[in-house]
Motif scaffolding. Sequence first.
Motif, PDB file in Angstrom:
ATOM      1  N   GLU A 190       0.835  -1.248  -0.108  1.00  0.00           N
ATOM      2  CA  GLU A 190       0.087  -0.004  -0.181  1.00  0.00           C
ATOM      3  C   GLU A 190       0.763   1.330   0.019  1.00  0.00           C
ATOM      4  O   GLU A 190       0.452   2.315  -0.694  1.00  0.00           O
ATOM      5  N   ILE A 191       2.167   1.192   0.636  1.00  0.00           N
ATOM      6  CA  ILE A 191       2.809   2.400   0.725  1.00  0.00           C
ATOM      7  C   ILE A 191       3.270   2.606  -0.549  1.00  0.00           C
ATOM      8  O   ILE A 191       3.301   3.769  -1.180  1.00  0.00           O
ATOM      9  N   SER A 192       3.740   1.318  -1.363  1.00  0.00           N
ATOM     10  CA  SER A 192       4.141   1.710  -2.788  1.00  0.00           C
ATOM     11  C   SER A 192       3.105   2.292  -3.642  1.00  0.00           C
ATOM     12  O   SER A 192       3.410   3.214  -4.724  1.00  0.00           O
ATOM     13  N   GLU A 210       0.945   6.915  -6.453  1.00  0.00           N
ATOM     14  CA  GLU A 210      -0.314   8.125  -6.510  1.00  0.00           C
ATOM     15  C   GLU A 210       0.036   9.297  -5.855  1.00  0.00           C
ATOM     16  O   GLU A 210      -0.356  10.360  -6.697  1.00  0.00           O
ATOM     17  N   MET A 211       0.838   9.457  -5.100  1.00  0.00           N
ATOM     18  CA  MET A 211       1.251  10.908  -4.658  1.00  0.00           C
ATOM     19  C   MET A 211       2.159  11.684  -5.779  1.00  0.00           C
ATOM     20  O   MET A 211       1.943  12.883  -5.907  1.00  0.00           O
ATOM     21  N   SER A 222       0.871  15.015  -7.270  1.00  0.00           N
ATOM     22  CA  SER A 222       1.975  16.111  -7.535  1.00  0.00           C
ATOM     23  C   SER A 222       2.052  16.782  -8.751  1.00  0.00           C
ATOM     24  O   SER A 222       2.141  17.914  -9.334  1.00  0.00           O
ATOM     25  N   HIS A 223       2.061  15.723  -9.792  1.00  0.00           N
ATOM     26  CA  HIS A 223       2.412  16.144 -11.313  1.00  0.00           C
ATOM     27  C   HIS A 223       1.168  16.824 -11.706  1.00  0.00           C
ATOM     28  O   HIS A 223       1.162  17.951 -12.412  1.00  0.00           O
ATOM     29  N   ALA A 227       2.273   2.780 -17.389  1.00  0.00           N
ATOM     30  CA  ALA A 227       3.181   2.949 -16.168  1.00  0.00           C
ATOM     31  C   ALA A 227       2.387   1.869 -15.285  1.00  0.00           C
ATOM     32  O   ALA A 227       2.996   1.253 -14.462  1.00  0.00           O
ATOM     33  N   GLN A 228       1.042   2.041 -15.204  1.00  0.00           N
ATOM     34  CA  GLN A 228       0.047   1.087 -14.649  1.00  0.00           C
ATOM     35  C   GLN A 228       0.178  -0.254 -15.040  1.00  0.00           C
ATOM     36  O   GLN A 228      -0.558  -1.300 -14.392  1.00  0.00           O
ATOM     37  N   ARG A 229       0.741  -0.655 -16.299  1.00  0.00           N
ATOM     38  CA  ARG A 229       0.503  -1.984 -16.738  1.00  0.00           C
ATOM     39  C   ARG A 229      -0.768  -2.309 -17.191  1.00  0.00           C
ATOM     40  O   ARG A 229      -1.268  -3.367 -17.517  1.00  0.00           O
TER      41      ARG A 229
END
Length: 740
Positions: free
Chosen positions: A110-112, A117-118, A122-123, A365-367
């Motif tokens: 979940e941290i990954s 997502e952060m 931010s982008h 990026a999310q495959r």
Amino acid sequence: MRGGRGSVVAGGVRSAVRRRNGAVPGGGSKDAMAMALSLGEGGGSRLRRQLESGGFVAAEYVKQLSQQSDGDRDLQEHRQRIQALSEETAQSLKRNVYQNYRQFIETAREISYLESEMYQLSHILTEQKGIMEAVTQALLLQADRDDPELGSRRAATTDPFLPLSAKEAAASEEGRQRTLTTLLEKVEGYRDLLPESPSKYLVYNGDLVEYDADHMAQIQRVHAFLMNDCLLVATALPNRRGAYRYVALYSLDGLAVVNVKDNPPMKDMFKLLMFPESRIFQAENAKIKKEWLEVLEETKRNRALSEKQRLEQEALPRPAPTPAESTNPFEEDEEEEESSAEEEVVDLSLEWIQELPEDLDVCIAQRDFEGAVDLLDKLNEYLRDKPVSQPVKELRIKVDERVRQLTDVLVFELSPDRSLRGGPRATRRAVSQLIRLGQSTKACELFLKNRAAAVQTAIRQLRIEGATLLYIHKLCHVFFTSLLETAREFETDFTGNNGCYSAFVVWARSSMKMFVDAFSKQVFDSKESLSTAAECVKVAKEHCKQLSEIGLDLTFIIHALLVKDIKGALQSYKDIIIEATKHRNSEEMWRRMNLMTPEALGKLREEMRSCGVGNFDQYTGDDCWVNLSYTVVAFTKQTMAFLEEALKLYFPELHMVLLESLVEIILVAVQHVDYSLRCEQDPEKKTFIRQNASFLYETVLPVVEKRFEEGVGKPAKQLQDLRNASRLMRVNPESTTSVV
């Protein structure tokens, strides 16, 4: 303890012993009673609380314990209690760790996800900030156009410099372009990738130090050139002052700038993200770093604003030009067609089209390969009947770059370097998306390479142990099962792509060659017996027939690949039989066989019956005698065994090899009998030799001919001629030398 270790515990024990013996009156019994109470039934919990207390001091505890203990036994029991408490605590901790292990993994995952997502958030916020500032500037410009006096007052209050005239602005623009040209002339290898454009100009440039993103180790010093639409990175040439070599060029559309928090000695750094890579640079000081971050964000905002304004301007309908009067009646139709083509403008201002490149980057990026291909199909469907204008071409260039990235990721998914577990179905996702992208040929090639590596790995992992036939069973099961699964998956994935089936047949042939190499190495190179080789080939043929379930027949391929090894095995075994027959012939005494027991005679009858000799009883005599020579009987059994095993290996390419081998083997026995008839002078032995010759001509040869015809499906003329001839080779009656 009596050895004089001098420890505190030992001294305490000695003092406790003295008190028990009366050296300290009245003290020993009370202390012993208190120690017994503390180590009783409730001693464990009290001991745990005492050890867990915040004011616990180990040295004081040991000193007090040694004073209160009554000899070695109390100390040993207390030590065991502490050790048991330690083991109980360790087991409890281990159980807690095992219980929370899955939660630890889920939390890390979940941290990954949250980190990814952060970064995306931010982008997005950075882009939203740029859009808001651009909208604000656009509103101010619109207000200035509506009220020139208000605009002039705002310019006078906010800008200490007077606005440039049109001539001065043009001179400034020309100066920036000249500066860009002068600087870029010092960079080798950029002209092919960065064509000259009147709208391109230099915004900022300077020296930076590049660091490795993983290990934060210094890589090289670079010089960066920031232009209004791209960023050029170059390295200094060692032998030429002020000259650079091209390293990389990044478009500002796909570039993200991230500030790196200072962590001494790593400071004044910022990161550039360009999917799928990232680079970290260090500025000379904090001021230059701040300038780089600000100018990069400002340039990206200006780029996005100018691109949006250009698209809006091109989306506006163009006024139709007033045509000049003409007397040609055919020009009216042509003008109408041209005007209709000009009026048809492709609307690229839709939100999903504007966000398409970024959405593709996110999907890659999310495959989410299916989502990326769905977006591409949606765009192709929208632009199918639209004219190819300049904005469409530019959009296509951006999308094609994402298509190349998506293709590279899918190709990597199918590469043999990836895990080969999961079987052929594990490749279906990547293969199906490549086919949807129009890359069916590449998908077919990569799929077959992946499966070839999987089959080869499975064969290599087979352990060579036990009997050869057991290994061949395992080898055939692994190989033909993999081939069958691959064929079914290929038929599922490439339905409708008939051109790919020829590639599959070629792949199947190469895979069969790999299988035959492993098969021959274990069966034929190890000099196994002909019966073992025949059983192994029979197993391989039976497994090969399983492929007929899907309409694939590779029997002719396995025959073509095995024919050389089988020929060698037949000829080798033929030579062994001939040598054994010659050796028996050299020791032939032409005597009847005496089997000594009825059981042995019955066993010989059964062996002859299995060889096809049904009238063997007429050659048996009284008791256990057989009216045939041992040499002839052994030759009959060996020849029929050779024929049976050879027929298991038979296919049309081996017809002449098998026939010639049989003829050579039979000739050795027949020539020996013929020579013995010529040379023998004893009438009784001559009669016995004729009886053996009759057995060969009238019994053995017809059985060989009949069994050969049953196994092959057609008669052999050579065997018929051999049986019908009364003499196979005429020998000089006066000669006493064997020609065999």
